[in-house]
Structure formats: structure tokens, C-alpha cells
Design a protein around this motif. Structure first.
Motif, PDB file in Angstrom:
ATOM      1  N   ASP A  55      45.043  33.944  74.404  1.00 28.41           N
ATOM      2  CA  ASP A  55      44.941  33.798  75.580  1.00 28.41           C
ATOM      3  C   ASP A  55      44.454  32.184  75.486  1.00 28.41           C
ATOM      4  OD1 ASP A  55      43.424  33.201  78.070  1.00 28.41           O
ATOM      5  OD2 ASP A  55      42.945  35.424  77.980  1.00 28.41           O
ATOM      6  N   PHE A  56      45.128  31.260  76.400  1.00 20.13           N
ATOM      7  CA  PHE A  56      44.952  29.963  76.484  1.00 20.13           C
ATOM      8  C   PHE A  56      43.799  29.472  77.334  1.00 20.13           C
ATOM      9  CE2 PHE A  56      49.233  30.152  74.835  1.00 20.13           C
ATOM     10  CZ  PHE A  56      49.384  29.199  73.832  1.00 20.13           C
ATOM     11  N   SER A  57      43.675  30.441  78.336  1.00 18.76           N
ATOM     12  CA  SER A  57      42.452  30.096  79.098  1.00 18.76           C
ATOM     13  C   SER A  57      40.944  30.139  78.500  1.00 18.76           C
ATOM     14  CB  SER A  57      42.491  31.032  80.419  1.00 18.76           C
ATOM     15  OG  SER A  57      42.230  32.386  80.045  1.00 18.76           O
ATOM     16  N   ILE A  58      41.028  30.896  77.492  1.00 15.56           N
ATOM     17  CA  ILE A  58      39.554  31.150  76.623  1.00 15.56           C
ATOM     18  C   ILE A  58      39.801  30.430  75.157  1.00 15.56           C
ATOM     19  CG2 ILE A  58      38.748  32.917  78.270  1.00 15.56           C
ATOM     20  CD1 ILE A  58      39.566  34.902  76.126  1.00 15.56           C
ATOM     21  N   GLN A  59      41.120  30.092  74.897  1.00 19.21           N
ATOM     22  CA  GLN A  59      41.405  29.506  73.523  1.00 19.21           C
ATOM     23  C   GLN A  59      40.746  30.835  72.600  1.00 19.21           C
ATOM     24  OE1 GLN A  59      39.994  25.562  73.319  1.00 19.21           O
ATOM     25  NE2 GLN A  59      41.727  24.691  74.359  1.00 19.21           N
ATOM     26  N   SER A  60      41.352  31.868  72.576  1.00 20.56           N
ATOM     27  CA  SER A  60      41.067  32.947  71.636  1.00 20.56           C
ATOM     28  C   SER A  60      42.104  33.869  71.643  1.00 20.56           C
ATOM     29  CB  SER A  60      39.784  33.582  72.018  1.00 20.56           C
ATOM     30  OG  SER A  60      39.340  34.596  71.110  1.00 20.56           O
ATOM     31  N   TYR A  61      42.306  34.682  70.438  1.00 17.76           N
ATOM     32  CA  TYR A  61      43.238  35.593  70.274  1.00 17.76           C
ATOM     33  C   TYR A  61      42.433  36.800  71.032  1.00 17.76           C
ATOM     34  CZ  TYR A  61      46.151  33.086  66.984  1.00 17.76           C
ATOM     35  OH  TYR A  61      46.929  32.286  66.441  1.00 17.76           O
ATOM     36  N   VAL A  62      43.022  37.583  71.603  1.00 18.68           N
ATOM     37  CA  VAL A  62      42.656  38.870  72.186  1.00 18.68           C
ATOM     38  C   VAL A  62      43.645  40.141  71.921  1.00 18.68           C
ATOM     39  CG1 VAL A  62      41.523  37.782  74.028  1.00 18.68           C
ATOM     40  CG2 VAL A  62      43.731  38.463  74.492  1.00 18.68           C
ATOM     41  N   TYR A  63      43.022  41.159  72.340  1.00 17.92           N
ATOM     42  CA  TYR A  63      43.905  42.485  72.229  1.00 17.92           C
ATOM     43  C   TYR A  63      44.417  42.575  73.526  1.00 17.92           C
ATOM     44  CZ  TYR A  63      42.433  43.593  67.280  1.00 17.92           C
ATOM     45  OH  TYR A  63      42.104  43.335  66.170  1.00 17.92           O
ATOM     46  N   GLU A  64      45.855  43.106  73.785  1.00 14.52           N
ATOM     47  CA  GLU A  64      46.226  43.248  74.961  1.00 14.52           C
ATOM     48  C   GLU A  64      45.858  44.596  75.706  1.00 14.52           C
ATOM     49  OE1 GLU A  64      50.569  43.217  75.038  1.00 14.52           O
ATOM     50  OE2 GLU A  64      50.744  41.504  73.867  1.00 14.52           O
ATOM     51  N   THR A  65      45.480  45.621  74.730  1.00 14.77           N
ATOM     52  CA  THR A  65      44.980  46.855  74.958  1.00 14.77           C
ATOM     53  C   THR A  65      43.952  47.178  73.771  1.00 14.77           C
ATOM     54  OG1 THR A  65      46.577  47.979  73.958  1.00 14.77           O
ATOM     55  CG2 THR A  65      47.055  47.857  76.163  1.00 14.77           C
ATOM     56  N   GLU A  66      42.962  48.063  74.154  1.00 14.52           N
ATOM     57  CA  GLU A  66      41.935  48.316  73.298  1.00 14.52           C
ATOM     58  C   GLU A  66      42.568  49.092  72.039  1.00 14.52           C
ATOM     59  OE1 GLU A  66      37.792  50.641  73.165  1.00 14.52           O
ATOM     60  OE2 GLU A  66      38.371  49.710  75.136  1.00 14.52           O
ATOM     61  N   VAL A  67      42.322  48.690  70.804  1.00  9.14           N
ATOM     62  CA  VAL A  67      42.799  49.373  69.607  1.00  9.14           C
ATOM     63  C   VAL A  67      41.681  49.376  68.730  1.00  9.14           C
ATOM     64  CG1 VAL A  67      45.167  48.667  69.749  1.00  9.14           C
ATOM     65  CG2 VAL A  67      43.680  47.108  68.474  1.00  9.14           C
ATOM     66  N   SER A  68      41.876  49.970  67.550  1.00  8.94           N
ATOM     67  CA  SER A  68      40.738  50.167  66.651  1.00  8.94           C
ATOM     68  C   SER A  68      41.228  49.889  65.065  1.00  8.94           C
ATOM     69  CB  SER A  68      39.988  51.478  66.770  1.00  8.94           C
ATOM     70  OG  SER A  68      39.176  51.858  65.505  1.00  8.94           O
ATOM     71  N   PHE A  69      40.502  49.360  64.476  1.00  9.30           N
ATOM     72  CA  PHE A  69      41.096  49.305  62.894  1.00  9.30           C
ATOM     73  C   PHE A  69      40.032  49.696  61.797  1.00  9.30           C
ATOM     74  CE2 PHE A  69      41.361  46.931  58.855  1.00  9.30           C
ATOM     75  CZ  PHE A  69      42.548  46.955  58.448  1.00  9.30           C
ATOM     76  N   LYS A  70      40.501  50.676  61.050  1.00  5.15           N
ATOM     77  CA  LYS A  70      39.821  51.350  60.211  1.00  5.15           C
ATOM     78  C   LYS A  70      40.525  51.273  58.873  1.00  5.15           C
ATOM     79  CE  LYS A  70      36.518  52.636  63.046  1.00  5.15           C
ATOM     80  NZ  LYS A  70      35.383  52.223  63.132  1.00  5.15           N
ATOM     81  N   PHE A  71      39.776  51.076  57.827  1.00  5.39           N
ATOM     82  CA  PHE A  71      40.291  51.107  56.611  1.00  5.39           C
ATOM     83  C   PHE A  71      39.374  51.424  55.799  1.00  5.39           C
ATOM     84  CE2 PHE A  71      41.599  49.688  52.118  1.00  5.39           C
ATOM     85  CZ  PHE A  71      42.993  50.099  52.277  1.00  5.39           C
ATOM     86  N   GLY A  72      39.504  52.478  54.681  1.00  2.00           N
ATOM     87  CA  GLY A  72      38.603  53.124  53.784  1.00  2.00           C
ATOM     88  C   GLY A  72      38.720  54.548  53.678  1.00  2.00           C
ATOM     89  N   PHE A  73      37.692  55.083  52.969  1.00  4.88           N
ATOM     90  CA  PHE A  73      37.438  56.618  52.854  1.00  4.88           C
ATOM     91  C   PHE A  73      36.180  57.080  53.392  1.00  4.88           C
ATOM     92  CE2 PHE A  73      40.134  55.392  49.207  1.00  4.88           C
ATOM     93  CZ  PHE A  73      41.126  56.258  49.278  1.00  4.88           C
ATOM     94  N   TYR A  74      36.486  58.294  54.262  1.00  5.24           N
ATOM     95  CA  TYR A  74      35.285  58.527  55.182  1.00  5.24           C
ATOM     96  C   TYR A  74      35.284  59.905  54.833  1.00  5.24           C
ATOM     97  CZ  TYR A  74      36.173  54.318  57.483  1.00  5.24           C
ATOM     98  OH  TYR A  74      36.373  53.024  57.694  1.00  5.24           O
ATOM     99  N   LEU A  75      34.074  60.471  54.966  1.00  9.53           N
ATOM    100  CA  LEU A  75      33.634  62.160  54.891  1.00  9.53           C
ATOM    101  C   LEU A  75      34.558  62.804  55.631  1.00  9.53           C
ATOM    102  CD1 LEU A  75      29.945  61.854  53.860  1.00  9.53           C
ATOM    103  CD2 LEU A  75      31.770  62.106  52.403  1.00  9.53           C
TER     104      LEU A  75
END
Length: 83
Positions: free
Chosen positions: A57-77
Motif C-alpha cells: 500500500d503506497f499510501s501508508i508505505q507498508s505491506y498489507v493483506y488484501e483479506t484477513e489471513v492467519s499464519f500458524k506453524f508448529g505443533f499444537y495440542l
């Protein structure tokens, strides 16, 4: 620490900054992470290959997500109810 784990930690860090819309420019992000701008571009490309809808996003000079996403990596109970 293994290169793989370090890469995952970078992804998690960048993911958090993207959520906050606080990555800054690629140069600023590289400085913040202590890596080269080339490494930032590679990391962004890896995140995109993992199907993250990233745009800059050039207006705020930051990378953004176009839609809400989630990143998870690892082992969970496992949830006890799902047995």
C-alpha cells in the motif's frame, strides 16, 4: 539455530508487522530485520507462495493483506473434544 527455523521466525515477524500495517518500505523493513532488501523481497515472495494475499500500500508505505489471513506453524495440542 537451523536456517529453516530462522526462516519461519522471519515469516512470523513479518506477518505480525503486516497485520499491524507497520512494515514500512522494503528498505525500512530490511533495516528493522537486520537483513538485505533482497532478502526482504525473497521473504515476501515466499509468503506469497504460501498463498498470502500480500500487496504493498503506497499510501501508508507498508505491506498489507488484501483479506484477513492467519499464519500458524508448529505443533499444537489436539482439542480434547475432537477425539
Amino acid at each position: 539455530m537451523s536456517t529453516f527455523i530462522k526462516q519461519i521466525e522471519f515469516i512470523e515477524c513479518v506477518d505480525q508487522l503486516i497485520r499491524l500495517k507497520a512494515t514500512g518500505t522494503p528498505s525500512a523493513l530490511a533495516y528493522r530485520l537486520g537483513v538485505s532488501k533482497t532478502k526482504v523481497y525473497r521473504l515476501i515472495n515466499i509468503i506469497r507462495e504460501l498463498n498470502a494475499p500480500i500487496e504493498y500500500d503506497f499510501s501508508i508505505q507498508s505491506y498489507v493483506y488484501e483479506t484477513e489471513v492467519s499464519f500458524k506453524f508448529g505443533f499444537y495440542l489436539k482439542d480434547r473434544l475432537s477425539k
